[in-house]
Design a protein around this motif. Sequence first.
Motif, PDB file in Angstrom:
ATOM      1  N   LYS A   1       1.098  -1.310  -0.139  1.00 27.32           N
ATOM      2  CA  LYS A   1      -0.082   0.332   0.198  1.00 27.32           C
ATOM      3  C   LYS A   1       0.151   1.403  -0.122  1.00 27.32           C
ATOM      4  CE  LYS A   1      -4.166  -2.527   1.807  1.00 27.32           C
ATOM      5  NZ  LYS A   1      -4.865  -2.675   2.955  1.00 27.32           N
ATOM      6  N   LEU A   2       2.150   1.039   0.366  1.00 29.55           N
ATOM      7  CA  LEU A   2       2.612   2.199   0.108  1.00 29.55           C
ATOM      8  C   LEU A   2       4.331   1.823  -0.118  1.00 29.55           C
ATOM      9  CD1 LEU A   2       3.424   5.481   0.760  1.00 29.55           C
ATOM     10  CD2 LEU A   2       3.888   5.229   3.128  1.00 29.55           C
TER      11      LEU A   2
ATOM     12  N   CYS B   1       2.266   2.714  -4.581  1.00 24.70           N
ATOM     13  CA  CYS B   1       2.039   1.553  -3.873  1.00 24.70           C
ATOM     14  C   CYS B   1       2.363   0.966  -4.922  1.00 24.70           C
ATOM     15  CB  CYS B   1       0.138   1.682  -3.883  1.00 24.70           C
ATOM     16  SG  CYS B   1      -0.408   1.482  -5.516  1.00 24.70           S
TER      17      CYS B   1
ATOM     18  N   PHE C   1      -9.541   0.933  -3.907  1.00 25.94           N
ATOM     19  CA  PHE C   1      -8.225   1.507  -2.805  1.00 25.94           C
ATOM     20  C   PHE C   1      -7.792   2.662  -3.584  1.00 25.94           C
ATOM     21  CE2 PHE C   1      -3.873   1.270  -2.694  1.00 25.94           C
ATOM     22  CZ  PHE C   1      -3.844   1.320  -1.248  1.00 25.94           C
ATOM     23  N   LEU C   2      -6.989   2.682  -5.203  1.00 25.06           N
ATOM     24  CA  LEU C   2      -6.910   3.469  -5.990  1.00 25.06           C
ATOM     25  C   LEU C   2      -7.560   4.378  -5.853  1.00 25.06           C
ATOM     26  CD1 LEU C   2      -4.733   1.727  -8.879  1.00 25.06           C
ATOM     27  CD2 LEU C   2      -3.334   2.482  -6.214  1.00 25.06           C
ATOM     28  N   LYS C   3      -9.000   4.798  -5.726  1.00 26.38           N
ATOM     29  CA  LYS C   3      -9.716   5.918  -5.347  1.00 26.38           C
ATOM     30  C   LYS C   3     -10.211   6.093  -4.238  1.00 26.38           C
ATOM     31  CE  LYS C   3     -13.134   3.765  -9.197  1.00 26.38           C
ATOM     32  NZ  LYS C   3     -14.129   3.325  -9.609  1.00 26.38           N
ATOM     33  N   LYS C   4      -9.369   5.572  -2.998  1.00 31.19           N
ATOM     34  CA  LYS C   4      -9.619   6.625  -2.056  1.00 31.19           C
ATOM     35  C   LYS C   4      -7.698   6.902  -1.543  1.00 31.19           C
ATOM     36  CE  LYS C   4     -12.702   2.365  -0.404  1.00 31.19           C
ATOM     37  NZ  LYS C   4     -12.404   1.387   1.098  1.00 31.19           N
ATOM     38  N   ARG C   5      -7.085   6.600  -2.246  1.00 31.90           N
ATOM     39  CA  ARG C   5      -5.735   7.205  -2.546  1.00 31.90           C
ATOM     40  C   ARG C   5      -5.609   8.455  -3.230  1.00 31.90           C
ATOM     41  NH1 ARG C   5      -6.659   4.423   1.272  1.00 31.90           N
ATOM     42  NH2 ARG C   5      -5.347   2.539   2.622  1.00 31.90           N
TER      43      ARG C   5
ATOM     44  N   MET D   1      -3.353  11.094  -2.117  1.00 34.32           N
ATOM     45  CA  MET D   1      -2.405  11.031  -1.212  1.00 34.32           C
ATOM     46  C   MET D   1      -0.846  10.415  -1.940  1.00 34.32           C
ATOM     47  SD  MET D   1      -4.856   9.331   2.272  1.00 34.32           S
ATOM     48  CE  MET D   1      -6.509   8.859   0.889  1.00 34.32           C
ATOM     49  N   LEU D   2      -1.700   8.931  -2.518  1.00 33.51           N
ATOM     50  CA  LEU D   2      -0.152   8.736  -3.739  1.00 33.51           C
ATOM     51  C   LEU D   2      -0.196   9.254  -5.286  1.00 33.51           C
ATOM     52  CD1 LEU D   2      -0.931   5.250  -2.698  1.00 33.51           C
ATOM     53  CD2 LEU D   2       0.623   6.190  -2.011  1.00 33.51           C
TER      54      LEU D   2
ATOM     55  N   TYR E   1      -3.115   9.006 -11.822  1.00 29.70           N
ATOM     56  CA  TYR E   1      -2.165   8.386 -11.019  1.00 29.70           C
ATOM     57  C   TYR E   1      -0.995   8.634 -12.206  1.00 29.70           C
ATOM     58  CZ  TYR E   1      -3.892   6.668  -7.057  1.00 29.70           C
ATOM     59  OH  TYR E   1      -4.903   6.738  -6.129  1.00 29.70           O
TER      60      TYR E   1
END
Length: 231
Positions: A8-9, A20, A58-62, A65-66, A94
């Motif tokens: 995740k990071l 990620c 997951f990617l939509k929520k990040r 942040m990422l 991304y």
Amino acid sequence: MKISGIQKLTLLDYPGTVACTLFTAGCNFRCPFCHNAGLVLPEQIEEASISEDEVMSFLKKRVGMLDGVAITGGEPLLHADMPQLLRKIKDLGYKIKLDTNGSNPKLLRDIVEAGLVDRVAMDIKNAPEEYPKTAGCNVSMAAIEESKNFLLGGAVDYEFRTTVVKGIHTKESLVAAAKWISGAKEYYLQQFKDSGNLINPEELTAFDENEMHGLADAVREYVPTVEVRGV
């Protein structure tokens, strides 16, 4: 698409980018020093543990942040539907880094020309004549050559890298590899690490830090930008 895991990071897998890492299952090489045997050997590969929907959620929520997504394996370009996944990730804003062994030059070219990746990391297994032993199987050197030359052409940001293993690599073979990729923008020699889940762990050991830097010095005549990783 078989996605077997997500880190995740990471601050390492995509240089200069908070990212990620996605791990795809399956590979057409059998490098004895591969530390991801569970993603390579059919008898160890489990059914995809993460669905594409879960990854995208997951990617939509990040978002925000990422900054990037690194995609590795296994060999990601074994998956014919990789372009579709890349497009979905790009549509979220991304940057994408893709790892490959260079065995599928057509798909590599297609995704680069479609603007679906921002950086490519291609493994240079060894000097060309040492590829079958190093990859653990017969290899189409014509395909590897095509991928290598395509990246050297500068169509996308890229790096070449070699995981260096005692008993498989020598100073002479690395110098030959460097000659083969002469003109490369970035070349990294990576210190071998025993993950405890190697494809063939017998008699495989790492060069120490001083030896790694000595090998890097030896290849700089042909690739001035060589650096050492993992020491």
